[in-house]
Structure formats: structure tokens, C-alpha cells
Design a protein around this motif. Structure first.
Motif, PDB file in Angstrom:
ATOM      1  N   ALA A 101      15.314  23.152  56.695  1.00  0.00           N
ATOM      2  CA  ALA A 101      15.902  23.419  55.373  1.00  0.00           C
ATOM      3  C   ALA A 101      15.539  24.826  54.910  1.00  0.00           C
ATOM      4  N   ALA A 102      14.317  25.252  55.173  1.00  0.00           N
ATOM      5  CA  ALA A 102      13.885  26.596  54.789  1.00  0.00           C
ATOM      6  C   ALA A 102      14.710  27.662  55.495  1.00  0.00           C
ATOM      7  N   ALA A 103      15.070  27.405  56.745  1.00  0.00           N
ATOM      8  CA  ALA A 103      15.847  28.376  57.513  1.00  0.00           C
ATOM      9  C   ALA A 103      17.227  28.613  56.904  1.00  0.00           C
ATOM     10  N   GLN A 104      17.658  27.729  56.017  1.00  0.00           N
ATOM     11  CA  GLN A 104      18.955  27.880  55.365  1.00  0.00           C
ATOM     12  C   GLN A 104      18.857  28.675  54.057  1.00  0.00           C
ATOM     13  N   LEU A 105      17.635  29.018  53.651  1.00  0.00           N
ATOM     14  CA  LEU A 105      17.423  29.732  52.395  1.00  0.00           C
ATOM     15  C   LEU A 105      18.132  31.079  52.422  1.00  0.00           C
ATOM     16  N   ARG A 106      18.829  31.356  51.341  1.00  0.00           N
ATOM     17  CA  ARG A 106      19.476  32.665  51.235  1.00  0.00           C
ATOM     18  C   ARG A 106      18.393  33.693  50.918  1.00  0.00           C
ATOM     19  N   LEU A 107      18.229  34.653  51.794  1.00  0.00           N
ATOM     20  CA  LEU A 107      17.187  35.654  51.671  1.00  0.00           C
ATOM     21  C   LEU A 107      17.717  36.899  50.977  1.00  0.00           C
ATOM     22  N   ASP A 108      16.833  37.567  50.250  1.00  0.00           N
ATOM     23  CA  ASP A 108      17.249  38.846  49.673  1.00  0.00           C
ATOM     24  C   ASP A 108      17.457  39.829  50.825  1.00  0.00           C
ATOM     25  N   PRO A 109      18.205  40.907  50.592  1.00  0.00           N
ATOM     26  CA  PRO A 109      18.545  41.825  51.692  1.00  0.00           C
ATOM     27  C   PRO A 109      17.335  42.373  52.457  1.00  0.00           C
ATOM     28  N   GLU A 110      16.252  42.669  51.763  1.00  0.00           N
ATOM     29  CA  GLU A 110      15.065  43.206  52.435  1.00  0.00           C
ATOM     30  C   GLU A 110      14.446  42.165  53.368  1.00  0.00           C
ATOM     31  N   ALA A 111      14.305  40.936  52.885  1.00  0.00           N
ATOM     32  CA  ALA A 111      13.738  39.866  53.716  1.00  0.00           C
ATOM     33  C   ALA A 111      14.684  39.539  54.863  1.00  0.00           C
ATOM     34  N   ALA A 112      15.976  39.526  54.597  1.00  0.00           N
ATOM     35  CA  ALA A 112      16.952  39.225  55.644  1.00  0.00           C
ATOM     36  C   ALA A 112      16.880  40.257  56.766  1.00  0.00           C
ATOM     37  N   ALA A 113      16.707  41.520  56.398  1.00  0.00           N
ATOM     38  CA  ALA A 113      16.627  42.576  57.405  1.00  0.00           C
ATOM     39  C   ALA A 113      15.380  42.418  58.275  1.00  0.00           C
ATOM     40  N   ALA A 114      14.311  41.858  57.702  1.00  0.00           N
ATOM     41  CA  ALA A 114      13.064  41.670  58.442  1.00  0.00           C
ATOM     42  C   ALA A 114      13.013  40.339  59.179  1.00  0.00           C
ATOM     43  N   SER A 115      14.029  39.518  59.002  1.00  0.00           N
ATOM     44  CA  SER A 115      14.009  38.172  59.572  1.00  0.00           C
ATOM     45  C   SER A 115      14.512  38.156  61.010  1.00  0.00           C
ATOM     46  N   ALA A 116      14.369  36.994  61.630  1.00  0.00           N
ATOM     47  CA  ALA A 116      14.880  36.782  62.984  1.00  0.00           C
ATOM     48  C   ALA A 116      16.353  36.364  62.958  1.00  0.00           C
ATOM     49  N   GLY A 117      16.976  36.440  61.800  1.00  0.00           N
ATOM     50  CA  GLY A 117      18.380  36.047  61.679  1.00  0.00           C
ATOM     51  C   GLY A 117      19.289  36.785  62.641  1.00  0.00           C
ATOM     52  N   SER A 118      19.041  38.069  62.819  1.00  0.00           N
ATOM     53  CA  SER A 118      19.892  38.826  63.737  1.00  0.00           C
ATOM     54  C   SER A 118      19.719  38.354  65.182  1.00  0.00           C
ATOM     55  N   ARG A 119      18.532  37.866  65.532  1.00  0.00           N
ATOM     56  CA  ARG A 119      18.330  37.317  66.882  1.00  0.00           C
ATOM     57  C   ARG A 119      19.215  36.095  67.101  1.00  0.00           C
ATOM     58  N   HIS A 120      19.390  35.276  66.067  1.00  0.00           N
ATOM     59  CA  HIS A 120      20.246  34.090  66.178  1.00  0.00           C
ATOM     60  C   HIS A 120      21.686  34.515  66.475  1.00  0.00           C
ATOM     61  N   ALA A 121      22.156  35.494  65.720  1.00  0.00           N
ATOM     62  CA  ALA A 121      23.521  35.977  65.939  1.00  0.00           C
ATOM     63  C   ALA A 121      23.663  36.583  67.335  1.00  0.00           C
ATOM     64  N   GLN A 122      22.677  37.329  67.780  1.00  0.00           N
ATOM     65  CA  GLN A 122      22.726  37.934  69.117  1.00  0.00           C
ATOM     66  C   GLN A 122      22.773  36.875  70.207  1.00  0.00           C
ATOM     67  N   MET A 123      21.981  35.806  70.041  1.00  0.00           N
ATOM     68  CA  MET A 123      21.997  34.736  71.045  1.00  0.00           C
ATOM     69  C   MET A 123      23.366  34.059  71.086  1.00  0.00           C
ATOM     70  N   THR A 124      23.926  33.799  69.914  1.00  0.00           N
ATOM     71  CA  THR A 124      25.240  33.158  69.871  1.00  0.00           C
ATOM     72  C   THR A 124      26.288  34.060  70.493  1.00  0.00           C
ATOM     73  N   ARG A 125      26.228  35.342  70.176  1.00  0.00           N
ATOM     74  CA  ARG A 125      27.185  36.287  70.770  1.00  0.00           C
ATOM     75  C   ARG A 125      26.995  36.402  72.285  1.00  0.00           C
ATOM     76  N   ALA A 126      25.773  36.285  72.753  1.00  0.00           N
ATOM     77  CA  ALA A 126      25.527  36.317  74.200  1.00  0.00           C
ATOM     78  C   ALA A 126      26.213  35.136  74.880  1.00  0.00           C
ATOM     79  N   ILE A 127      26.140  33.973  74.269  1.00  0.00           N
ATOM     80  CA  ILE A 127      26.830  32.798  74.810  1.00  0.00           C
ATOM     81  C   ILE A 127      28.335  33.045  74.835  1.00  0.00           C
ATOM     82  N   LEU A 128      28.841  33.605  73.750  1.00  0.00           N
ATOM     83  CA  LEU A 128      30.290  33.799  73.627  1.00  0.00           C
ATOM     84  C   LEU A 128      30.837  34.850  74.589  1.00  0.00           C
TER      85      LEU A 128
END
Length: 189
Positions: A101-128
Motif C-alpha cells: 500500500a505504501a508503494a502506491q503513495l503519491r510522492l512529491d517530485p523530489e521524493a519521486a526522483a529519488a525513488s526506485a520508481g524509475s527502475r520499475h518502469a525500466q524493468m517493464t520496458r525491458a520486458i516490452l
């Protein structure tokens, strides 16, 4: 003076464990202070406020999910990679419902930039890439997969499928087959 042994990392981990026990929405600095049997004010030398604690838990959860995803994807491609990543999200949600549930929290831009969120997108794009999707279809597919994984897991954990046959694992497996078929035959515009 800071209480011996307490630091932001330890408090974040304790908050994540508390989230798994009582639910992410119930995690506050006050609840954490009760758990450590300290005054709330003593935690403010490590945490700004409850939102800071919640953000730290979200960042921890995103990092844990990304690490699991990377490990699961190593050496896999196509449907096997798709199912592996989907299973990471589903398994993590069942093992750590508060952290998920915490992983779904909307992060402020600074926290989002420091998060592993971009790794998730990269992994999904790698699959695609294995499905040979180009932009903007790849972005549409990233959104589809994220919606699918989160939607199914949320419904499953909420008991949405508990009173009907077939078994949810059978449905999950069939849906992986359907997603694979869709991605291999992505509709042309």
C-alpha cells in the motif's frame, strides 16, 4: 538527545513492519513512538512528521520491489519475464500488504526522483522490448501492465474473488497467457 539505537533507518523499517501488521493508513509517528515506548517528541530528531515516515516507508517498499523484480527478471524474456515480474508484485503484496500500500503513495517530485520508481518502469520496458513495441504503444503497455497487476492484486487481497471458482491462481495464470497474447498481437492504430 537521541535515544540510543533509534535512527531514521530503524524507524522506517519498524514503520514498514507496523504497516504490514495494522495497515499503512494507521502508521503515524505517534503509533511508532508507542511501539518503542518513547515520547513522540523523541522521534522528531529522526523524522520530520508522519508524512515523512510514510514517504520513507514508500521509498523502502519501492526499493524492495525493484530489487525483487530485478532478481526475478535476470535471464528471462517474453512471457516468462512478464509472469516473473507480475508474480513479484503479487507475492510482495501478499507478504507485505502495508508496504505494498505504501508503494502506491503519491510522492512529491523530489521524493519521486529519488525513488526506485524509475527502475520499475525500466524493468517493464525491458520486458516490452521482447514484444517489439515502439512508442507510444510501449507507454500504453506499461500503463496497461501496471493497472493490471495493481488492479488484480487489490481485488484479490480485498476478497473480491474469494467466494467463486475457479481458484485465483488459475485465473492469474490464464491472465498472464492473455496478456502475453495481447502484447504479441498489439493492435495497430
Amino acid at each position: 538527545m537521541a535515544r540510543a539505537g533509534l535512527n531514521a533507518e530503524r524507524l522506517t523499517l519498524a514503520g514498514a513492519e507496523l504497516a504490514d501488521e495494522v495497515g499503512f493508513e494507521q502508521v503515524t509517528v505517534s503509533a511508532l513512538a508507542r511501539q518503542f515506548d518513547v515520547k513522540v517528541a523523541s522521534l522528531y530528531s529522526h523524522l520530520k512528521n508522519s508524512q515523512d515516515l510514510r514517504t520513507r516507508i514508500a521509498l523502502l517498499a519501492l526499493e524492495e520491489l525493484a530489487d525483487r523484480g530485478a532478481a526475478a527478471l535476470a535471464g528471462r524474456a517474453g512471457k516468462d519475464a512478464l509472469a516473473a515480474l507480475a508474480n513479484v508484485y503479487r507475492d510482495y503484496a501478499h507478504e507485505h500488504p502495508g508496504r505494498y500500500a505504501a508503494a502506491q503513495l503519491r510522492l512529491d517530485p523530489e521524493a519521486a526522483a529519488a525513488s526506485a520508481g524509475s527502475r520499475h518502469a525500466q524493468m517493464t520496458r525491458a520486458i516490452l522490448r521482447g514484444y517489439e513495441l515502439e512508442e507510444p504503444d510501449q507507454t500504453h503497455a506499461v500503463r496497461l501492465l501496471g493497472s493490471f497487476f495493481h488492479g488484480y492484486v487489490t481485488l484479490e487481497m480485498g476478497g473480491g474473488f474469494s467466494h467463486s471458482a475457479p481458484d485465483t491462481q488459475e485465473t492469474w495464470t490464464r491472465m498472464m497467457d492473455a496478456l502475453d497474447a495481447l502484447l504479441r498481437n498489439w493492435p495497430a492504430v
